[in-house]
Write a protein that holds these residues in place. Structure first.
Motif, PDB file in Angstrom:
ATOM      1  N   ASN A 115     -10.307   3.116   4.343  1.00 47.96           N
ATOM      2  CA  ASN A 115     -10.321   3.905   3.110  1.00 47.96           C
ATOM      3  C   ASN A 115     -10.761   3.045   1.926  1.00 47.96           C
ATOM      4  N   GLU A 116     -10.236   1.817   1.871  1.00 52.56           N
ATOM      5  CA  GLU A 116     -10.567   0.936   0.760  1.00 52.56           C
ATOM      6  C   GLU A 116     -12.036   0.534   0.802  1.00 52.56           C
ATOM      7  N   HIS A 176     -15.200   1.362  -1.975  1.00 49.98           N
ATOM      8  CA  HIS A 176     -16.080   0.327  -2.525  1.00 49.98           C
ATOM      9  C   HIS A 176     -17.532   0.498  -2.075  1.00 49.98           C
ATOM     10  N   THR A 189      -3.902   8.089   2.753  1.00 47.96           N
ATOM     11  CA  THR A 189      -4.963   7.296   2.135  1.00 47.96           C
ATOM     12  C   THR A 189      -4.403   6.393   1.043  1.00 47.96           C
ATOM     13  N   ILE A 190      -5.288   5.680   0.408  1.00 41.10           N
ATOM     14  CA  ILE A 190      -4.963   4.824  -0.727  1.00 41.10           C
ATOM     15  C   ILE A 190      -5.295   5.575  -2.020  1.00 41.10           C
ATOM     16  N   ILE A 211      -9.529   2.310  -7.897  1.00 40.58           N
ATOM     17  CA  ILE A 211     -10.601   1.400  -7.475  1.00 40.58           C
ATOM     18  C   ILE A 211     -11.894   1.760  -8.187  1.00 40.58           C
ATOM     19  N   TYR A 262       0.809  -1.209   0.000  1.00 37.52           N
ATOM     20  CA  TYR A 262       0.000   0.000   0.000  1.00 37.52           C
ATOM     21  C   TYR A 262       0.848   1.267   0.000  1.00 37.52           C
ATOM     22  N   GLU A 279      -7.618   5.876  -4.390  1.00 37.35           N
ATOM     23  CA  GLU A 279      -8.997   5.453  -4.659  1.00 37.35           C
ATOM     24  C   GLU A 279      -9.323   5.535  -6.153  1.00 37.35           C
ATOM     25  N   ALA A 282      -7.498   0.072   5.502  1.00 33.16           N
ATOM     26  CA  ALA A 282      -8.589  -0.782   5.030  1.00 33.16           C
ATOM     27  C   ALA A 282      -9.923  -0.045   5.092  1.00 33.16           C
ATOM     28  N   GLY A 330     -10.809  -6.660  -4.218  1.00 36.87           N
ATOM     29  CA  GLY A 330     -11.937  -5.747  -4.391  1.00 36.87           C
ATOM     30  C   GLY A 330     -13.282  -6.437  -4.391  1.00 36.87           C
TER      31      GLY A 330
END
Length: 374
Positions: free
Chosen positions: A284-285, A289, A171-172, A177, A13, A174, A282, A264
């Motif tokens: 954030n992920e 979604h 954060t990731i 995603i 990550y 996004e 997690a 995902g």
């Protein structure tokens, strides 16, 4: 402009973040170097990347020893490399138990550099001894790039001035995603795990360690007593065998092992994401979604991410009853869970987006560079 980051463990990550920072610095005509430990990490669930993630990635030997609950480290060979390179800015993880970080702080005037922390603000060993150590360590940094608001308060409480802190909202990416169709994701999972057919999924994704407090999920399911509820645990770690020994005879949970590629679909198929212990990204992920979140303090980030009653529920106690109540609300009201999930997605793709995060990091670094040259 030479900027060096020192990260002991480069996890999957971290890759998008480090690569985005590298690209921005290079676009500004600067040089970016990543120093990290070249090692094989044996701990399951937290396995670092073995391949380089940026063009100029250099290595040191990491000495690490645990004394009680304290991690003592030394990044052997790092000081010599930094002394030769002389970066304008050095960014470290701000671990007061790392002797080489103290050395960097002592050398920064000689090197003419600014010292910046990548501040998570989570304290595993609170108490007078640690407060005293941190009170001498934290003020040595010129700037704290804080994961979240709690990390900012942590920095100030241990001697940083407020103007020396920036909440970057770690954060990731996004943007990478794309939230999928829940029915399709559920169909794909049921094809692989038939026991999920007709179930409402409580999802956890991450390292399976004792501090994640996953036993509370099992206790909450006992209180719910809902035959349709199913706990899906995606991840690996030292505590997984303990969970299997304790709950192996139960039919209301599933452990998939570690999943990176294709994770995902688990988020897309789930009804609610749960994080009763430590953690952070997690959440954030899950939000990216469109998944409603039930979280405790996590690493402190939950207070910024999980707007209670808007994007999910922020647990206010360690009581299993509260966790059971919140899970029951969302499992029993799919429309509410959907509203929370959609609000979470808007939030994580708005002011808390990856692009905004990188902008705040670069702005902070450039501010330090301007001060150094003033």
């Amino acid at each position: 402009m030479k900027i060096a980051f020192v990260f002991d463990y480069v996890m999957h990550y971290h890759r998008p973040t480090l690569q985005a920072i590298e690209a921005r610095i290079k676009a500004l005509g600067g040089e970016f170097t990543l120093y990290t430990a070249k090692h094989e990490l044996a701990a399951a669930g937290r396995t670092p990347l073995s391949q380089a993630v940026v063009r100029d990635q250099r290595y040191y030997r990491l000495f690490e020893k645990y004394v009680g609950g304290y991690a003592l480290r030394n990044q052997q060979g790092l000081i010599e490399q930094l002394d030769k390179q002389r970066p304008d800015i050095i960014v470290t993880m701000c671990h007061s138990g790392t002797w080489s970080e103290w050395q960097i702080a002592m050398h920064k005037r000689k090197w003419g550099c600014k010292l910046v922390s990548w501040q998570c603000g989570y304290e595993y060993n609170p108490g007078l001894i640690k407060r005293t150590i941190l009170g001498a360590f934290i003020p040595r940094f010129d700037l704290h790039l804080c994961y979240h608001s709690n990390a900012q308060r942590y920095s100030v409480a241990h001697g940083a001035r407020p103007e020396q802190t920036i909440v970057m909202h770690n954060t990731i990416d996004e943007g990478a995603i794309v939230a999928g169709d829940k029915a399709q994701a559920r169909e794909a999972l049921v094809a692989q795990y038939p026991q999920l057919a007709g179930k409402r999924i409580v999802l956890y994704v991450g390292a399976v360690l004792e501090e994640k407090n996953l036993d509370r999920v099992f206790a909450a399911l006992d209180q719910l007593n809902d035959p349709a509820a199913m706990f899906v645990l995606v991840g690996d770690g030292a505590y997984l065998e303990v969970l299997k020994q304790r709950y192996g005879a139960r039919s209301d949970w599933l452990a998939t092992g570690r999943v990176v590629e294709g994770v995902g679909r688990y988020f897309d198929a789930a009804d609610v994401f749960v994080l009763p212990g430590t953690g952070g990204l997690a959440i954030n992920e899950a939000m990216a979604h469109r998944l409603a979140v039930v979280s405790g303090y996590a690493d402190g980030s939950a207070d910024d991410l999980v707007q209670d009653g808007v994007t999910g529920f922020r647990l206010r106690s360690d009581e299993v009853g509260e966790l059971a109540q919140r899970l029951g609300q969302l499992l029993g009201d799919p429309a509410l869970a959907r509203v929370f999930g959609e609000a979470g997605e808007r939030r994580i793709r708005g002011d808390l987006s990856f692009q905004c995060f990188i902008d705040r990091v670069i702005s902070g670094l450039l501010g330090q560079l301007a001060q150094a040259r003033a």
